[in-house]
Design a protein around this motif. Structure first.
Motif, PDB file in Angstrom:
ATOM      1  N   LYS A   1       0.831  -1.213   0.000  1.00 30.24           N
ATOM      2  CA  LYS A   1       0.000   0.000   0.000  1.00 30.24           C
ATOM      3  C   LYS A   1       0.862   1.258   0.000  1.00 30.24           C
ATOM      4  O   LYS A   1       0.562   2.243  -0.688  1.00 30.24           O
ATOM      5  CB  LYS A   1      -0.929   0.006   1.210  1.00 30.24           C
ATOM      6  CG  LYS A   1      -1.957  -1.116   1.237  1.00 30.24           C
ATOM      7  CD  LYS A   1      -3.127  -0.835   0.337  1.00 30.24           C
ATOM      8  CE  LYS A   1      -4.222  -1.863   0.500  1.00 30.24           C
ATOM      9  NZ  LYS A   1      -5.368  -1.615  -0.415  1.00 30.24           N
ATOM     10  N   ALA A   2       1.937   1.262   0.804  1.00 28.53           N
ATOM     11  CA  ALA A   2       2.823   2.419   0.867  1.00 28.53           C
ATOM     12  C   ALA A   2       3.516   2.647  -0.470  1.00 28.53           C
ATOM     13  O   ALA A   2       3.674   3.792  -0.921  1.00 28.53           O
ATOM     14  CB  ALA A   2       3.858   2.225   1.975  1.00 28.53           C
ATOM     15  N   ALA A   3       3.928   1.567  -1.117  1.00 29.26           N
ATOM     16  CA  ALA A   3       4.569   1.687  -2.424  1.00 29.26           C
ATOM     17  C   ALA A   3       3.589   2.229  -3.463  1.00 29.26           C
ATOM     18  O   ALA A   3       3.942   3.096  -4.278  1.00 29.26           O
ATOM     19  CB  ALA A   3       5.116   0.332  -2.863  1.00 29.26           C
ATOM     20  N   ALA A   4       2.346   1.746  -3.439  1.00 32.01           N
ATOM     21  CA  ALA A   4       1.330   2.219  -4.384  1.00 32.01           C
ATOM     22  C   ALA A   4       1.026   3.699  -4.171  1.00 32.01           C
ATOM     23  O   ALA A   4       0.633   4.406  -5.110  1.00 32.01           O
ATOM     24  CB  ALA A   4       0.058   1.393  -4.234  1.00 32.01           C
ATOM     25  N   ALA A   5       1.211   4.170  -2.941  1.00 32.22           N
ATOM     26  CA  ALA A   5       0.971   5.574  -2.627  1.00 32.22           C
ATOM     27  C   ALA A   5       2.163   6.460  -2.998  1.00 32.22           C
ATOM     28  O   ALA A   5       2.096   7.681  -2.832  1.00 32.22           O
ATOM     29  CB  ALA A   5       0.654   5.728  -1.146  1.00 32.22           C
ATOM     30  N   GLY A   6       3.241   5.852  -3.474  1.00 26.67           N
ATOM     31  CA  GLY A   6       4.411   6.612  -3.876  1.00 26.67           C
ATOM     32  C   GLY A   6       5.277   7.084  -2.738  1.00 26.67           C
ATOM     33  O   GLY A   6       6.055   8.036  -2.893  1.00 26.67           O
ATOM     34  N   LEU A   7       5.182   6.431  -1.597  1.00 30.51           N
ATOM     35  CA  LEU A   7       5.960   6.848  -0.443  1.00 30.51           C
ATOM     36  C   LEU A   7       7.386   6.320  -0.503  1.00 30.51           C
ATOM     37  O   LEU A   7       7.660   5.296  -1.140  1.00 30.51           O
ATOM     38  CB  LEU A   7       5.286   6.368   0.847  1.00 30.51           C
ATOM     39  CG  LEU A   7       3.849   6.854   1.068  1.00 30.51           C
ATOM     40  CD1 LEU A   7       3.316   6.324   2.395  1.00 30.51           C
ATOM     41  CD2 LEU A   7       3.763   8.368   1.016  1.00 30.51           C
ATOM     42  N   SER A   8       8.270   7.011   0.192  1.00 32.51           N
ATOM     43  CA  SER A   8       9.676   6.591   0.231  1.00 32.51           C
ATOM     44  C   SER A   8       9.924   5.493   1.255  1.00 32.51           C
ATOM     45  O   SER A   8      10.876   4.724   1.118  1.00 32.51           O
ATOM     46  CB  SER A   8      10.581   7.788   0.556  1.00 32.51           C
ATOM     47  OG  SER A   8      10.458   8.801  -0.416  1.00 32.51           O
ATOM     48  N   GLY A   9       9.071   5.444   2.286  1.00 40.38           N
ATOM     49  CA  GLY A   9       9.314   4.426   3.289  1.00 40.38           C
ATOM     50  C   GLY A   9       8.290   4.412   4.405  1.00 40.38           C
ATOM     51  O   GLY A   9       7.359   5.221   4.445  1.00 40.38           O
ATOM     52  N   ILE A  10       8.485   3.447   5.294  1.00 36.29           N
ATOM     53  CA  ILE A  10       7.630   3.244   6.455  1.00 36.29           C
ATOM     54  C   ILE A  10       8.480   3.388   7.705  1.00 36.29           C
ATOM     55  O   ILE A  10       9.552   2.777   7.819  1.00 36.29           O
ATOM     56  CB  ILE A  10       6.986   1.851   6.431  1.00 36.29           C
ATOM     57  CG1 ILE A  10       6.077   1.705   5.202  1.00 36.29           C
ATOM     58  CG2 ILE A  10       6.201   1.581   7.712  1.00 36.29           C
ATOM     59  CD1 ILE A  10       5.560   0.290   5.001  1.00 36.29           C
TER      60      ILE A  10
END
Length: 270
Positions: free
Chosen positions: A230-239
């Motif tokens: 989900k984080a990758a699909a949102a274009g985020l750099s990381g968790i």
């Protein structure tokens, strides 16, 4: 020593109950009616809120001394005609806690089980390896990521103080979303859906942590492979997660998913 002996696992949905059942074989599996777990094997002892006192008595009769809550449930619809007299007497206490928020409700539940002499233990006590400490588990951080993480941590602390949520997404200092009743997946889906409205390069962090003052024996926040997707699909750099305060479900798969997606996983000191 079989740490599952004399322990009841009150299981909800999601992957955590099965992980705990595997970590401590022999626990008595219990399920709230309508919320079947994915734990394989033994037939569960099912119960209803309207018959809570008989359920507690049944645990004592079976020699249970400890209970562990794991997995997600929603507040069930109550059927007044199903209440026994002793459980009905507890309704004002429970309703008052529910009106005060989720944390108050969970504390009231813990207190009820303790009233029966049962020790409530956290998932981290059953399987401590599920709670990572401080450090980077995958990827690499930039200075902007650390700044965004600090901002997100401030937001989550503020949210938790009013019993709202355990997560937030921040990019370049701007809060893109906060976690509320729909949960983490819905929040990350919202960020993904509005990805095109963000200015500048895609990036940002998702931060997860327990609420301030939360009783960590129940409702400890969790992340897993799906969170990474989900984080990758949102274009985020990381968790980013609070070190020692978040359950990492299926650590190997979660780390592998982060590496494949090119995002970082960071256990940040609280």
């Amino acid at each position: 020593m079989n740490i599952g002996a004399e322990t009841a696992l009150i299981a909800g949905t999601g992957g955590l109950p099965a992980l705990l059942a595997a970590a401590a074989p022999g626990m008595l599996l219990c399920e709230l009616d309508g919320f079947a777990s994915a734990v394989p094997g033994a037939e569960p002892l099912r119960f209803r809120v309207e018959r809570l006192v008989p359920f507690l008595d049944a645990l004592i009769a079976r020699g249970v001394t400890r209970v562990c809550f794991a997995g997600a449930i929603q507040r069930p619809k109550l059927e007044p005609e199903l209440f026994d007299a002793q459980t009905a007497a507890l309704v004002p206490r429970l309703v008052g806690a529910m009106q005060a928020g989720d944390d108050a409700t969970l504390r009231a539940v813990i207190e009820l089980f303790e009233d029966w002499g049962l020790v409530v233990v956290g998932a981290d006590e059953i399987a401590p390896e599920l709670v990572p400490g401080e450090g980077v588990l995958a990827g690499a951080l930039r200075a902007v990521d650390k700044t965004d993480a600090a901002r997100a941590a401030e937001i989550v602390t503020a949210l938790g103080a009013v019993d709202v949520g355990q997560g937030a997404v921040v990019a370049q200092g701007l809060c893109l979303a906060v976690e509320s009743l729909p949960g983490t997946d819905a929040m990350l889906d919202f960020v993904a859906a509005h990805r095109g409205q963000r200015r500048g390069p895609v990036g940002g962090v998702f931060f997860k942590a327990p609420k301030p003052g939360q009783d960590r024996r129940i409702d400890l926040p969790a992340i897993g492979p799906q969170t990474v997707a989900k984080a990758a699909a949102a274009g985020l750099s990381g968790i980013v997660f609070e070190a020692g305060g978040v359950l990492l479900l299926d650590r190997a798969a979660t780390v592998a998913a982060a590496e494949e997606a090119g995002i970082f996983l960071w256990g940040r000191a609280g």
